[in-house]
Write a protein that holds these residues in place. Sequence first.
Motif, PDB file in Angstrom:
ATOM      1  N   GLN A 156       0.797  -1.234   0.000  1.00 45.15           N
ATOM      2  CA  GLN A 156       0.000   0.000   0.000  1.00 45.15           C
ATOM      3  C   GLN A 156       0.831   1.286   0.000  1.00 45.15           C
ATOM      4  OE1 GLN A 156      -2.584   0.544   3.407  1.00 45.15           O
ATOM      5  NE2 GLN A 156      -0.889   1.268   4.657  1.00 45.15           N
ATOM      6  N   THR A 157       2.160   1.163   0.017  1.00 44.52           N
ATOM      7  CA  THR A 157       2.982   2.367   0.122  1.00 44.52           C
ATOM      8  C   THR A 157       3.159   3.044  -1.238  1.00 44.52           C
ATOM      9  OG1 THR A 157       5.012   3.215   1.142  1.00 44.52           O
ATOM     10  CG2 THR A 157       5.236   1.274  -0.263  1.00 44.52           C
ATOM     11  N   GLY A 158       3.644   4.314  -1.196  1.00 48.65           N
ATOM     12  CA  GLY A 158       3.805   5.102  -2.415  1.00 48.65           C
ATOM     13  C   GLY A 158       5.255   5.445  -2.713  1.00 48.65           C
ATOM     14  N   PRO A 159       5.506   6.201  -3.786  1.00 49.69           N
ATOM     15  CA  PRO A 159       6.872   6.518  -4.231  1.00 49.69           C
ATOM     16  C   PRO A 159       7.695   7.217  -3.149  1.00 49.69           C
ATOM     17  CG  PRO A 159       5.257   7.217  -5.860  1.00 49.69           C
ATOM     18  CD  PRO A 159       4.487   6.812  -4.650  1.00 49.69           C
ATOM     19  N   GLY A 160       9.008   6.940  -3.187  1.00 48.32           N
ATOM     20  CA  GLY A 160       9.926   7.636  -2.293  1.00 48.32           C
ATOM     21  C   GLY A 160      10.107   7.009  -0.930  1.00 48.32           C
ATOM     22  N   THR A 161       9.414   5.921  -0.638  1.00 54.03           N
ATOM     23  CA  THR A 161       9.566   5.252   0.651  1.00 54.03           C
ATOM     24  C   THR A 161      10.406   3.983   0.470  1.00 54.03           C
ATOM     25  OG1 THR A 161       7.552   3.945   0.355  1.00 54.03           O
ATOM     26  CG2 THR A 161       7.304   6.075   1.430  1.00 54.03           C
ATOM     27  N   LYS A 162      11.001   3.509   1.563  1.00 51.73           N
ATOM     28  CA  LYS A 162      11.899   2.342   1.465  1.00 51.73           C
ATOM     29  C   LYS A 162      11.132   1.070   1.107  1.00 51.73           C
ATOM     30  CE  LYS A 162      11.850   1.299   6.459  1.00 51.73           C
ATOM     31  NZ  LYS A 162      11.055   0.078   6.387  1.00 51.73           N
ATOM     32  N   ASP A 163       9.836   1.011   1.448  1.00 44.79           N
ATOM     33  CA  ASP A 163       9.041  -0.188   1.173  1.00 44.79           C
ATOM     34  C   ASP A 163       8.481  -0.220  -0.251  1.00 44.79           C
ATOM     35  OD1 ASP A 163       9.324  -1.331   3.717  1.00 44.79           O
ATOM     36  OD2 ASP A 163       7.708  -0.103   4.532  1.00 44.79           O
ATOM     37  N   TYR A 164       8.555   0.907  -0.939  1.00 44.48           N
ATOM     38  CA  TYR A 164       7.982   1.021  -2.291  1.00 44.48           C
ATOM     39  C   TYR A 164       8.783   0.183  -3.275  1.00 44.48           C
ATOM     40  CZ  TYR A 164       6.114   3.533  -6.424  1.00 44.48           C
ATOM     41  OH  TYR A 164       5.507   3.883  -7.603  1.00 44.48           O
ATOM     42  N   GLY A 165       8.074  -0.584  -4.104  1.00 43.89           N
ATOM     43  CA  GLY A 165       8.791  -1.412  -5.066  1.00 43.89           C
ATOM     44  C   GLY A 165       7.860  -2.000  -6.112  1.00 43.89           C
ATOM     45  N   ALA A 166       8.346  -3.024  -6.800  1.00 45.40           N
ATOM     46  CA  ALA A 166       7.576  -3.643  -7.887  1.00 45.40           C
ATOM     47  C   ALA A 166       6.253  -4.210  -7.379  1.00 45.40           C
ATOM     48  CB  ALA A 166       8.415  -4.734  -8.551  1.00 45.40           C
ATOM     49  N   LEU A 167       6.247  -4.783  -6.152  1.00 44.43           N
ATOM     50  CA  LEU A 167       5.001  -5.335  -5.599  1.00 44.43           C
ATOM     51  C   LEU A 167       3.979  -4.232  -5.366  1.00 44.43           C
ATOM     52  CD1 LEU A 167       3.375  -7.733  -4.457  1.00 44.43           C
ATOM     53  CD2 LEU A 167       4.458  -7.290  -2.234  1.00 44.43           C
ATOM     54  N   SER A 168       4.410  -3.088  -4.839  1.00 44.60           N
ATOM     55  CA  SER A 168       3.506  -1.952  -4.608  1.00 44.60           C
ATOM     56  C   SER A 168       2.799  -1.575  -5.902  1.00 44.60           C
ATOM     57  CB  SER A 168       4.286  -0.720  -4.105  1.00 44.60           C
ATOM     58  OG  SER A 168       5.280  -1.063  -3.193  1.00 44.60           O
ATOM     59  N   LEU A 169       3.573  -1.440  -6.965  1.00 47.16           N
ATOM     60  CA  LEU A 169       3.028  -1.000  -8.249  1.00 47.16           C
ATOM     61  C   LEU A 169       2.125  -2.057  -8.869  1.00 47.16           C
ATOM     62  CD1 LEU A 169       6.337   0.636  -9.329  1.00 47.16           C
ATOM     63  CD2 LEU A 169       4.146   1.850  -9.382  1.00 47.16           C
ATOM     64  N   ALA A 170       2.516  -3.323  -8.757  1.00 43.48           N
ATOM     65  CA  ALA A 170       1.706  -4.397  -9.346  1.00 43.48           C
ATOM     66  C   ALA A 170       0.348  -4.478  -8.656  1.00 43.48           C
ATOM     67  CB  ALA A 170       2.442  -5.734  -9.224  1.00 43.48           C
ATOM     68  N   VAL A 171       0.352  -4.464  -7.321  1.00 47.46           N
ATOM     69  CA  VAL A 171      -0.908  -4.545  -6.578  1.00 47.46           C
ATOM     70  C   VAL A 171      -1.780  -3.334  -6.873  1.00 47.46           C
ATOM     71  CG1 VAL A 171      -1.921  -4.442  -4.256  1.00 47.46           C
ATOM     72  CG2 VAL A 171      -0.068  -6.056  -4.732  1.00 47.46           C
ATOM     73  N   GLN A 172      -1.198  -2.140  -6.856  1.00 40.81           N
ATOM     74  CA  GLN A 172      -1.979  -0.913  -7.039  1.00 40.81           C
ATOM     75  C   GLN A 172      -2.482  -0.751  -8.473  1.00 40.81           C
ATOM     76  OE1 GLN A 172       0.330   2.362  -5.261  1.00 40.81           O
ATOM     77  NE2 GLN A 172       0.841   0.981  -3.570  1.00 40.81           N
ATOM     78  N   TYR A 173      -1.848  -1.414  -9.418  1.00 39.46           N
ATOM     79  CA  TYR A 173      -2.339  -1.411 -10.796  1.00 39.46           C
ATOM     80  C   TYR A 173      -3.672  -2.159 -10.884  1.00 39.46           C
ATOM     81  CZ  TYR A 173      -2.481  -2.387 -15.835  1.00 39.46           C
ATOM     82  OH  TYR A 173      -2.865  -2.490 -17.154  1.00 39.46           O
ATOM     83  N   TYR A 174      -3.792  -3.227 -10.114  1.00 36.41           N
ATOM     84  CA  TYR A 174      -4.990  -4.075 -10.181  1.00 36.41           C
ATOM     85  C   TYR A 174      -6.045  -3.741  -9.121  1.00 36.41           C
ATOM     86  CZ  TYR A 174      -2.338  -7.176 -13.274  1.00 36.41           C
ATOM     87  OH  TYR A 174      -1.619  -7.703 -14.321  1.00 36.41           O
TER      88      TYR A 174
END
Length: 289
Positions: free
Chosen positions: A162-180
């Motif tokens: 659930q995190t957004g850009p610029g955070t240490k947890d942000y990554g490919a999983l964040s973007l994949a989940v949020q795309y769907y």
Amino acid sequence: MAELCRPQNTIAILQKYNFVFQKKYGQNFLIEPRVLEKIIRAADITKEDMVLEIGPGIGSMTQYLCESAKKVFAVEIDKNLIPILKNDTLADYDNVTIIQEDILKMNIGELVEKENNGRPIKIVANLPYYITTPIIMTIFENNVPVENVTVMVQKEVADRMQTGPGTKDYGALSLAVQYYAKPEIVANVPPNCFIPRPNISSAVIRLTRHKKCPVCVEDEKMMFRIIRAAFNQRRKTLQNSICNAQDLSFTKLQIVEVLQKMDLLLTVRGETLSLEQFAEFTNFLIENR
């Protein structure tokens, strides 16, 4: 019904069947009724719903689902749990079907078509942590008709989703989940809520499937190849990450032209780009090529 997930009753069932926890399946059974109630509320289960439960264990959450849903399909990989579910904990419910199978080998879409006329279902799971991402991405990438997925996962994985850009947890999983889907953490769950007690904290996260994709991208698979490249070497600049990726064939000049078109610095890193920017970046690259 709620008594099954209390520690003494869970232990009694396990002892009755001489059940031995299988480390390879990452088994941790929930023993806190309030957490189960939160999961059911978060999933918004109604008497009109077909629910797919992944990893029912001894059936603690399955009982709640059977009380709340029209139909429940419980998919369990461990054959040693099937007698407990069929002969004991779920024996009194006529709206549940127990399937002994590896969820990653199942055709969920076919099940939904056959049992729910293709209408969207709801998925609930207490997922083994080592296989969380493959299961969730299989559901979304295969376009399984689903309204929401409510899952218990490792806390840091939920944070990444659930995190957004610029955070240490942000990554490919964040973007994949949020795309769907739209992710939302609905409960944090400490280790003492499970038998056996895990070494890490957990969280319940609800992923509500987007009715319409939040970004417009010409080549979805290309975008995710670019995203993976950006985060495989997240300390490198975006242009270097993409140039170094073996499954991408863009030149440095093409990448530089797109960065300039988007008013991004040539030193920008992938970890600072939003989903919308990755989609725009992909579209421009395809256009330039």
